[in-house]
Enzyme design. Structure first.
Site, mmCIF file in Angstrom:
data_model
loop_
_atom_site.group_PDB
_atom_site.id
_atom_site.type_symbol
_atom_site.label_atom_id
_atom_site.label_comp_id
_atom_site.label_asym_id
_atom_site.label_seq_id
_atom_site.Cartn_x
_atom_site.Cartn_y
_atom_site.Cartn_z
ATOM 1 N N HIS A 71 1.075 -1.182 0.129
ATOM 2 C CA HIS A 71 -0.405 0.539 0.105
ATOM 3 C C HIS A 71 0.508 1.298 -0.412
ATOM 4 C CE1 HIS A 71 1.164 0.920 4.016
ATOM 5 N NE2 HIS A 71 1.259 -0.175 4.397
ATOM 6 N N ASP A 72 0.384 2.170 -0.637
ATOM 7 C CA ASP A 72 0.874 3.831 -0.696
ATOM 8 C C ASP A 72 2.218 3.742 -1.451
ATOM 9 O OD1 ASP A 72 -1.326 5.546 0.751
ATOM 10 O OD2 ASP A 72 -0.865 3.742 2.047
#
Ligand code: COA
Length: 200
Positions: free
Chosen positions: A127-128
């Site tokens: 994620h991210d």
């Protein structure tokens, strides 16, 4: 629109595999090294014969070479994006023009896959993460959450990059390395914990 694959080597044939899985029609390859031949029954033309406005994907493993070819072909055609139907790309993730996500890859949510990036089979991107243009995650590598891969970074097969780190532009993480600290631009690191490879 039929797709042209730039680069008729191993990555080129793997990109063809992804196109076939997507039922995307492929017109052929452009590759100055073997133009005039056929690969998997498809014609190989020289790069300058890419048709006007043709969709293309640059299937070259080396990120700098990929970006050079992409810049040249973008003057003529339009970069396509290929995401294998048996990969996972999470919500709020953006996939840039010319990017490739291969079978079995898992790209989590809120990730930015920049232009001409590649996430190969069975690799994961947490994620991210941000992958700047041309960055490449080779098969089976695991990039943890919130990692930034600079421009034209290569993460070798089976490597692990721990969360939140920054890998500088043009750096190479060797196959199987475990990266526990930021990696400076242009540096090659190997091993567990990853350390710069001594210059020869
Ligand atoms: C790290 C890497 C870029 C180094 O390539 P290189 O500069 O050509 O280095 P060499 O092959 O000359 O090896 C130099 C030294 O590093 C060692 N080495 C190379 N790759 C290594 C790795 N991944 N982990 C640990 N040591 C490694 C070699 O054993 C050699 O050691 P020695 O000097 O004691 O004999 C490359 O080996 C690599 O891992 N690339 C990732 C490629 C990949 O994942 N390919 C999969 C494609 S699907």
């Amino acid at each position: 629109v039929d797709l042209w694959i730039a680069g008729a080597g191993g990555v080129g044939r793997e990109v063809l595999d992804v196109a076939l899985a997507l039922d995307t029609a492929v017109a052929g390859f452009v590759d100055d090294g073997c133009s005039g031949t056929a690969v998997r029954g498809l014609p190989v033309r020289p790069m300058h014969e890419l048709p006007e406005r043709a969709a293309f994907l640059v299937a070259i493993g080396d990120p700098e070479a990929r970006l050079r070819v992409a810049t040249r072909l973008e003057a003529v055609g339009e970069a396509a994006t290929l995401v294998h139907p048996r990969s996972i790309v999470g919500p709020f993730t953006s996939v840039g023009a010319g990017a490739l996500v291969s079978g079995g890859a898992f790209v989590s949510s809120s990730v930015e896959l920049g232009p001409h990036t590649q996430v190969h089979y069975n690799a994961t991107v947490g994620h991210d993460c941000v992958l700047e243009e041309g960055s490449t995650v080779l098969p089976g590598a695991n990039v943890a959450g919130a990692v930034r891969l600079g421009r034209a970074v290569t993460i070798g097969s089976g490597a692990i990059v721990l969360q939140g780190l920054t890998i500088g532009d043009g750096a190479v993480v060797g196959a199987g390395a475990v990266v526990t600290k930021d990696v400076a631009p242009g540096t090659t690191v190997v091993g567990n914990p990853a350390r710069p490879l001594d210059p020869a």
